[in-house]
Design an enzyme around this catalytic site. Structure first.
Site, PDB file in Angstrom:
ATOM      1  N   LYS A 150       0.820  -1.209   0.000  1.00 41.17           N
ATOM      2  CA  LYS A 150       0.000   0.000   0.000  1.00 41.17           C
ATOM      3  C   LYS A 150       0.855   1.261   0.000  1.00 41.17           C
ATOM      4  O   LYS A 150       0.417   2.310  -0.471  1.00 41.17           O
ATOM      5  CB  LYS A 150      -0.975  -0.003   1.184  1.00 41.17           C
ATOM      6  CG  LYS A 150      -2.124  -0.984   0.994  1.00 41.17           C
ATOM      7  CD  LYS A 150      -3.319  -0.663   1.871  1.00 41.17           C
ATOM      8  CE  LYS A 150      -4.474  -1.631   1.587  1.00 41.17           C
ATOM      9  NZ  LYS A 150      -5.534  -1.551   2.596  1.00 41.17           N
ATOM     10  N   LYS A 153      -5.882 -11.735  -7.951  1.00 37.78           N
ATOM     11  CA  LYS A 153      -7.120 -11.949  -7.201  1.00 37.78           C
ATOM     12  C   LYS A 153      -8.199 -10.952  -7.651  1.00 37.78           C
ATOM     13  O   LYS A 153      -7.882  -9.796  -7.934  1.00 37.78           O
ATOM     14  CB  LYS A 153      -6.778 -11.719  -5.723  1.00 37.78           C
ATOM     15  CG  LYS A 153      -7.828 -12.138  -4.736  1.00 37.78           C
ATOM     16  CD  LYS A 153      -7.261 -12.018  -3.306  1.00 37.78           C
ATOM     17  CE  LYS A 153      -8.295 -11.407  -2.386  1.00 37.78           C
ATOM     18  NZ  LYS A 153      -7.843 -11.199  -1.025  1.00 37.78           N
ATOM     19  N   LYS A 204     -11.990  -5.614  -5.275  1.00 38.76           N
ATOM     20  CA  LYS A 204     -12.967  -4.531  -5.327  1.00 38.76           C
ATOM     21  C   LYS A 204     -12.306  -3.190  -5.622  1.00 38.76           C
ATOM     22  O   LYS A 204     -12.978  -2.226  -5.933  1.00 38.76           O
ATOM     23  CB  LYS A 204     -13.753  -4.472  -4.020  1.00 38.76           C
ATOM     24  CG  LYS A 204     -12.921  -4.350  -2.770  1.00 38.76           C
ATOM     25  CD  LYS A 204     -13.791  -4.543  -1.537  1.00 38.76           C
ATOM     26  CE  LYS A 204     -12.934  -4.561  -0.278  1.00 38.76           C
ATOM     27  NZ  LYS A 204     -13.685  -4.858   0.917  1.00 38.76           N
TER      28      LYS A 204
END
Ligand code: TRP
Length: 334
Positions: free
Chosen positions: A114, A196, A199
Protein backbone atom coordinates in the site's frame (compact mmCIF):
# COMPACT_ATOMS: atom_id res chain seq x y z
CA UNK A 1 -23.38 -26.58 28.73
CA UNK A 2 -21.20 -26.76 25.66
CA UNK A 3 -19.57 -23.50 24.76
CA UNK A 4 -19.20 -22.68 21.13
CA UNK A 5 -15.92 -21.38 19.80
CA UNK A 6 -15.94 -17.72 18.98
CA UNK A 7 -15.24 -16.38 15.51
CA UNK A 8 -14.39 -12.81 14.64
CA UNK A 9 -14.02 -11.40 11.16
CA UNK A 10 -14.77 -8.32 9.16
CA UNK A 11 -14.64 -6.56 5.84
CA UNK A 12 -13.75 -2.98 5.02
CA UNK A 13 -16.51 -0.88 3.49
CA UNK A 14 -14.07 0.57 1.01
CA UNK A 15 -15.36 -0.73 -2.28
CA UNK A 16 -17.80 -2.91 -4.07
CA UNK A 17 -18.29 -6.33 -2.54
CA UNK A 18 -17.27 -8.66 -5.31
CA UNK A 19 -18.32 -12.13 -6.26
CA UNK A 20 -14.87 -13.06 -4.95
CA UNK A 21 -15.57 -11.63 -1.48
CA UNK A 22 -18.88 -13.42 -1.47
CA UNK A 23 -17.76 -16.85 -2.67
CA UNK A 24 -14.45 -16.66 -0.80
CA UNK A 25 -15.69 -15.33 2.53
CA UNK A 26 -19.23 -14.23 3.23
CA UNK A 27 -20.87 -17.39 1.85
CA UNK A 28 -18.77 -19.44 4.27
CA UNK A 29 -19.72 -17.27 7.19
CA UNK A 30 -23.32 -18.23 6.62
CA UNK A 31 -22.30 -21.87 6.99
CA UNK A 32 -20.50 -21.19 10.28
CA UNK A 33 -23.33 -19.45 12.07
CA UNK A 34 -24.83 -22.52 13.71
CA UNK A 35 -21.62 -24.10 14.95
CA UNK A 36 -19.81 -21.03 16.23
CA UNK A 37 -20.53 -17.84 18.08
CA UNK A 38 -19.78 -15.31 15.36
CA UNK A 39 -19.02 -11.62 15.39
CA UNK A 40 -18.75 -9.79 12.09
CA UNK A 41 -17.81 -6.16 11.96
CA UNK A 42 -17.67 -3.53 9.28
CA UNK A 43 -14.15 -2.15 9.45
CA UNK A 44 -14.68 1.53 8.69
CA UNK A 45 -11.74 2.62 10.85
CA UNK A 46 -9.39 0.55 8.73
CA UNK A 47 -10.85 2.07 5.58
CA UNK A 48 -9.64 5.57 6.34
CA UNK A 49 -6.01 4.45 6.21
CA UNK A 50 -6.47 5.32 2.55
CA UNK A 51 -8.37 8.45 1.59
CA UNK A 52 -12.15 7.98 1.39
CA UNK A 53 -14.91 10.21 0.17
CA UNK A 54 -17.02 10.75 3.34
CA UNK A 55 -20.39 10.40 1.60
CA UNK A 56 -19.29 7.25 -0.17
CA UNK A 57 -17.88 5.75 3.01
CA UNK A 58 -21.13 6.31 4.85
CA UNK A 59 -23.13 4.80 2.02
CA UNK A 60 -20.84 1.81 1.66
CA UNK A 61 -20.94 1.10 5.37
CA UNK A 62 -24.71 0.73 5.29
CA UNK A 63 -24.50 -1.13 1.96
CA UNK A 64 -22.15 -3.64 3.52
CA UNK A 65 -24.52 -4.25 6.41
CA UNK A 66 -27.30 -4.86 3.89
CA UNK A 67 -25.07 -7.23 1.98
CA UNK A 68 -24.18 -9.21 5.12
CA UNK A 69 -27.89 -9.57 5.87
CA UNK A 70 -28.93 -10.27 2.29
CA UNK A 71 -26.32 -13.02 2.02
CA UNK A 72 -27.98 -14.79 4.90
CA UNK A 73 -26.04 -13.72 7.96
CA UNK A 74 -28.71 -13.84 10.62
CA UNK A 75 -28.51 -10.89 13.02
CA UNK A 76 -30.10 -12.99 15.76
CA UNK A 77 -27.45 -15.69 15.56
CA UNK A 78 -24.48 -13.42 14.85
CA UNK A 79 -23.30 -10.15 16.30
CA UNK A 80 -23.09 -7.57 13.53
CA UNK A 81 -21.68 -4.12 14.15
CA UNK A 82 -19.75 -1.16 12.81
CA UNK A 83 -16.22 -0.84 14.18
CA UNK A 84 -16.32 2.94 14.80
CA UNK A 85 -19.50 2.51 16.89
CA UNK A 86 -17.52 0.60 19.50
CA UNK A 87 -14.96 2.92 21.12
CA UNK A 88 -13.06 0.04 22.70
CA UNK A 89 -11.36 -0.71 19.36
CA UNK A 90 -9.54 2.61 19.32
CA UNK A 91 -8.80 2.36 23.03
CA UNK A 92 -7.19 -1.05 22.91
CA UNK A 93 -5.38 -0.23 19.66
CA UNK A 94 -3.58 2.63 21.40
CA UNK A 95 -2.37 0.42 24.21
CA UNK A 96 -1.26 -2.30 21.81
CA UNK A 97 0.64 0.27 19.76
CA UNK A 98 2.93 0.56 22.75
CA UNK A 99 3.62 -3.18 22.65
CA UNK A 100 4.33 -3.39 18.93
CA UNK A 101 7.69 -2.72 17.30
CA UNK A 102 8.38 -0.50 14.31
CA UNK A 103 10.52 -3.31 12.93
CA UNK A 104 7.78 -5.90 12.85
CA UNK A 105 5.29 -3.47 11.34
CA UNK A 106 7.82 -2.54 8.63
CA UNK A 107 7.88 -6.14 7.52
CA UNK A 108 4.15 -6.31 6.76
CA UNK A 109 3.59 -7.09 3.08
CA UNK A 110 0.33 -5.16 2.94
CA UNK A 111 2.04 -2.04 4.31
CA UNK A 112 4.80 -2.33 1.74
CA UNK A 113 2.27 -2.82 -1.08
CA UNK A 114 0.00 0.00 0.00
CA UNK A 115 2.96 2.33 0.48
CA UNK A 116 3.65 1.80 -3.19
CA UNK A 117 0.07 2.15 -4.40
CA UNK A 118 -0.60 5.19 -2.15
CA UNK A 119 2.85 6.78 -2.23
CA UNK A 120 1.38 10.25 -1.65
CA UNK A 121 -0.28 9.22 1.61
CA UNK A 122 1.87 6.87 3.66
CA UNK A 123 0.23 7.78 6.95
CA UNK A 124 0.82 6.41 10.43
CA UNK A 125 -2.55 4.65 10.38
CA UNK A 126 -1.50 2.64 7.37
CA UNK A 127 1.59 1.62 9.32
CA UNK A 128 -0.27 0.65 12.50
CA UNK A 129 -3.21 -0.94 10.64
CA UNK A 130 -2.28 -4.42 11.94
CA UNK A 131 -2.37 -3.15 15.54
CA UNK A 132 -5.97 -1.98 15.18
CA UNK A 133 -6.74 -5.32 13.60
CA UNK A 134 -5.14 -7.09 16.56
CA UNK A 135 -7.31 -5.01 18.89
CA UNK A 136 -10.43 -6.00 16.90
CA UNK A 137 -9.70 -9.65 17.46
CA UNK A 138 -8.30 -9.61 21.00
CA UNK A 139 -11.13 -7.52 22.44
CA UNK A 140 -13.51 -10.42 21.93
CA UNK A 141 -11.16 -13.26 22.87
CA UNK A 142 -11.85 -14.79 19.47
CA UNK A 143 -10.71 -18.37 18.97
CA UNK A 144 -10.78 -18.30 15.20
CA UNK A 145 -10.40 -15.59 12.58
CA UNK A 146 -11.47 -16.60 9.08
CA UNK A 147 -9.50 -14.52 6.61
CA UNK A 148 -7.98 -14.72 3.18
CA UNK A 149 -4.37 -15.77 2.69
CA UNK A 150 -3.32 -12.15 2.27
CA UNK A 151 -4.38 -11.41 5.87
CA UNK A 152 -2.53 -14.31 7.51
CA UNK A 153 0.50 -12.17 8.23
CA UNK A 154 -1.75 -9.84 10.22
CA UNK A 155 -3.04 -12.77 12.26
CA UNK A 156 0.55 -13.76 12.98
CA UNK A 157 1.45 -10.31 14.29
CA UNK A 158 -1.74 -10.28 16.35
CA UNK A 159 -0.64 -13.53 17.99
CA UNK A 160 2.83 -12.08 18.60
CA UNK A 161 1.46 -8.92 20.21
CA UNK A 162 -0.96 -10.90 22.38
CA UNK A 163 1.76 -13.32 23.44
CA UNK A 164 4.11 -10.49 24.31
CA UNK A 165 1.46 -8.74 26.39
CA UNK A 166 0.54 -11.97 28.17
CA UNK A 167 4.21 -12.66 28.93
CA UNK A 168 4.38 -9.39 30.86
CA UNK A 169 0.93 -9.23 32.48
CA UNK A 170 -0.34 -12.79 32.71
CA UNK A 171 -3.12 -14.46 30.78
CA UNK A 172 -5.02 -11.47 29.45
CA UNK A 173 -5.61 -12.30 25.80
CA UNK A 174 -6.71 -15.45 24.09
CA UNK A 175 -4.25 -16.27 21.31
CA UNK A 176 -6.37 -16.53 18.16
CA UNK A 177 -5.89 -18.84 15.22
CA UNK A 178 -6.16 -17.82 11.61
CA UNK A 179 -8.55 -19.97 9.73
CA UNK A 180 -8.66 -20.43 5.97
CA UNK A 181 -12.11 -21.85 5.33
CA UNK A 182 -11.56 -24.87 3.12
CA UNK A 183 -14.67 -24.41 1.07
CA UNK A 184 -13.72 -20.86 0.11
CA UNK A 185 -13.35 -20.42 -3.62
CA UNK A 186 -10.47 -18.23 -4.66
CA UNK A 187 -11.87 -16.07 -7.41
CA UNK A 188 -9.51 -14.27 -9.75
CA UNK A 189 -9.86 -11.16 -11.92
CA UNK A 190 -11.85 -11.75 -15.10
CA UNK A 191 -9.39 -9.65 -17.05
CA UNK A 192 -6.10 -10.63 -15.40
CA UNK A 193 -6.80 -14.12 -14.06
CA UNK A 194 -3.42 -14.38 -12.35
CA UNK A 195 -4.51 -11.65 -9.93
CA UNK A 196 -7.12 -11.95 -7.20
CA UNK A 197 -10.53 -10.45 -8.04
CA UNK A 198 -10.41 -7.14 -6.23
CA UNK A 199 -12.97 -4.53 -5.33
CA UNK A 200 -10.33 -1.86 -5.82
CA UNK A 201 -9.48 -2.94 -9.37
CA UNK A 202 -9.50 0.25 -11.48
CA UNK A 203 -10.94 -1.80 -14.35
CA UNK A 204 -14.55 -2.73 -13.44
CA UNK A 205 -14.52 -5.47 -16.09
CA UNK A 206 -12.12 -7.38 -13.88
CA UNK A 207 -14.61 -7.92 -11.07
CA UNK A 208 -18.28 -8.66 -10.57
CA UNK A 209 -19.93 -6.64 -7.85
CA UNK A 210 -22.59 -8.47 -5.91
CA UNK A 211 -24.74 -5.44 -6.75
CA UNK A 212 -24.14 -5.45 -10.51
CA UNK A 213 -27.32 -5.96 -12.50
CA UNK A 214 -27.86 -9.09 -14.55
CA UNK A 215 -26.95 -7.60 -17.92
CA UNK A 216 -23.68 -6.23 -16.57
CA UNK A 217 -22.77 -9.55 -14.98
CA UNK A 218 -23.45 -11.41 -18.22
CA UNK A 219 -21.39 -8.95 -20.22
CA UNK A 220 -18.43 -9.14 -17.85
CA UNK A 221 -18.39 -12.93 -17.86
CA UNK A 222 -18.71 -13.10 -21.63
CA UNK A 223 -15.73 -10.79 -22.05
CA UNK A 224 -13.61 -12.67 -19.49
CA UNK A 225 -10.11 -13.49 -20.67
CA UNK A 226 -9.64 -17.16 -21.63
CA UNK A 227 -7.26 -18.99 -23.99
CA UNK A 228 -7.43 -20.18 -27.57
CA UNK A 229 -7.54 -23.89 -26.81
CA UNK A 230 -11.29 -24.07 -26.44
CA UNK A 231 -11.28 -26.92 -23.91
CA UNK A 232 -13.26 -26.52 -20.68
CA UNK A 233 -10.84 -28.31 -18.39
CA UNK A 234 -9.43 -27.34 -15.00
CA UNK A 235 -5.64 -27.47 -14.94
CA UNK A 236 -4.39 -26.34 -11.59
CA UNK A 237 -1.33 -24.10 -11.80
CA UNK A 238 -1.33 -23.89 -15.60
CA UNK A 239 -1.04 -20.15 -16.20
CA UNK A 240 -2.33 -20.40 -19.74
CA UNK A 241 -5.55 -21.91 -18.37
CA UNK A 242 -5.92 -19.35 -15.56
CA UNK A 243 -8.95 -17.71 -17.19
CA UNK A 244 -10.85 -20.96 -17.71
CA UNK A 245 -9.77 -22.29 -14.31
CA UNK A 246 -11.27 -19.17 -12.79
CA UNK A 247 -14.57 -19.40 -14.67
CA UNK A 248 -14.82 -23.06 -13.71
CA UNK A 249 -14.15 -22.17 -10.09
CA UNK A 250 -16.98 -19.66 -10.21
CA UNK A 251 -19.34 -22.02 -12.01
CA UNK A 252 -18.54 -24.80 -9.58
CA UNK A 253 -19.04 -22.56 -6.55
CA UNK A 254 -22.47 -21.37 -7.65
CA UNK A 255 -23.78 -24.72 -8.98
CA UNK A 256 -22.05 -27.17 -6.63
CA UNK A 257 -20.83 -29.19 -9.64
CA UNK A 258 -17.33 -30.68 -9.58
CA UNK A 259 -14.65 -29.80 -12.13
CA UNK A 260 -14.96 -33.23 -13.73
CA UNK A 261 -18.70 -32.89 -14.11
CA UNK A 262 -18.25 -29.50 -15.71
CA UNK A 263 -15.63 -30.80 -18.14
CA UNK A 264 -17.95 -33.64 -19.19
CA UNK A 265 -20.88 -31.27 -19.52
CA UNK A 266 -18.97 -28.99 -21.90
CA UNK A 267 -16.94 -31.52 -23.85
CA UNK A 268 -16.78 -30.21 -27.41
CA UNK A 269 -19.01 -27.24 -26.60
CA UNK A 270 -16.50 -24.38 -26.72
CA UNK A 271 -16.19 -21.37 -24.45
CA UNK A 272 -19.17 -19.40 -25.76
CA UNK A 273 -21.77 -21.78 -24.39
CA UNK A 274 -19.84 -22.33 -21.16
CA UNK A 275 -19.53 -18.59 -20.54
CA UNK A 276 -23.17 -18.03 -21.26
CA UNK A 277 -24.22 -20.78 -18.83
CA UNK A 278 -21.80 -19.46 -16.22
CA UNK A 279 -23.31 -16.01 -16.59
CA UNK A 280 -26.82 -17.42 -16.13
CA UNK A 281 -25.79 -19.47 -13.11
CA UNK A 282 -24.13 -16.48 -11.44
CA UNK A 283 -27.09 -14.23 -12.14
CA UNK A 284 -29.49 -16.80 -10.70
CA UNK A 285 -27.29 -17.30 -7.67
CA UNK A 286 -27.08 -13.60 -6.93
CA UNK A 287 -30.70 -12.77 -7.71
CA UNK A 288 -32.17 -13.53 -4.28
CA UNK A 289 -29.33 -11.64 -2.60
CA UNK A 290 -29.99 -8.68 -4.83
CA UNK A 291 -33.72 -8.80 -4.13
CA UNK A 292 -33.22 -8.97 -0.39
CA UNK A 293 -30.71 -6.15 -0.61
CA UNK A 294 -33.25 -3.97 -2.43
CA UNK A 295 -35.93 -4.83 0.09
CA UNK A 296 -33.65 -3.90 2.99
CA UNK A 297 -32.81 -0.60 1.32
CA UNK A 298 -36.38 0.44 2.00
CA UNK A 299 -36.14 -0.37 5.69
CA UNK A 300 -33.77 2.12 7.30
CA UNK A 301 -35.28 1.69 10.77
CA UNK A 302 -34.63 -2.04 10.75
CA UNK A 303 -31.02 -1.54 9.69
CA UNK A 304 -30.50 1.08 12.35
CA UNK A 305 -31.91 -1.27 14.95
CA UNK A 306 -29.40 -3.92 13.92
CA UNK A 307 -26.32 -1.75 14.05
CA UNK A 308 -27.38 -0.07 17.27
CA UNK A 309 -28.03 -3.25 19.17
CA UNK A 310 -24.91 -4.79 17.60
CA UNK A 311 -22.77 -1.93 18.87
CA UNK A 312 -24.29 -2.14 22.31
CA UNK A 313 -23.72 -5.84 22.64
CA UNK A 314 -20.20 -5.60 21.23
CA UNK A 315 -19.23 -2.71 23.50
CA UNK A 316 -20.41 -4.65 26.52
CA UNK A 317 -17.95 -7.45 25.76
CA UNK A 318 -15.18 -5.19 24.51
CA UNK A 319 -15.23 -2.63 27.31
CA UNK A 320 -14.66 -5.36 29.86
CA UNK A 321 -11.44 -6.27 28.06
CA UNK A 322 -10.37 -2.64 27.89
CA UNK A 323 -10.91 -2.27 31.65
CA UNK A 324 -8.86 -5.36 32.31
CA UNK A 325 -6.03 -4.13 30.10
CA UNK A 326 -6.11 -0.62 31.59
CA UNK A 327 -5.82 -2.12 35.05
CA UNK A 328 -2.94 -4.36 34.01
CA UNK A 329 -0.88 -1.51 32.56
CA UNK A 330 -1.47 0.64 35.66
CA UNK A 331 -3.99 3.26 34.57
CA UNK A 332 -5.70 4.78 37.61
CA UNK A 333 -9.20 3.32 37.85
CA UNK A 334 -12.12 5.70 38.20
N1 TRP B 1 -7.77 -6.35 7.25
C1 TRP B 1 -8.93 -7.12 6.89
C2 TRP B 1 -9.08 -7.12 5.37
O1 TRP B 1 -8.79 -6.14 4.73
C3 TRP B 1 -10.18 -6.54 7.51
C4 TRP B 1 -10.11 -6.63 8.98
C5 TRP B 1 -9.92 -5.62 9.88
C6 TRP B 1 -10.24 -7.83 9.74
N2 TRP B 1 -9.93 -6.09 11.14
C7 TRP B 1 -10.13 -7.43 11.10
C8 TRP B 1 -10.44 -9.16 9.40
C9 TRP B 1 -10.18 -8.38 12.13
C10 TRP B 1 -10.50 -10.11 10.43
C11 TRP B 1 -10.36 -9.71 11.79
O2 TRP B 1 -9.52 -8.11 4.83
Amino acid sequence: METKKRIFSGVQPSGNITLGNYLGAIKNWVELQDDYECLYAIMDMHSITVRQDPKELKKRTLDLLKIYLACGIDPEKNLLFVQSHVPSHAQLAWVLNCYTYMGELSRMTQFKDKSKSHADNINAGLFTYPVLMAADILLYSADLVPVGKDQMQHIEICRDIAGRFNAIYGDVFKIPEGFLPKAGAKVMSLQEPLKKMSKSDPNPKGYISILDDSAVIAKKIKSAVTDSEGVVEFREGDEAKAGINNLMTIYSAVTGKTMDEITKEYAGAGYGVFKSDTADAVVEHIRPIREEYDRLSGDKAYLEGIFRSGAERAEKIASRMVSKVYKKVGFLPF
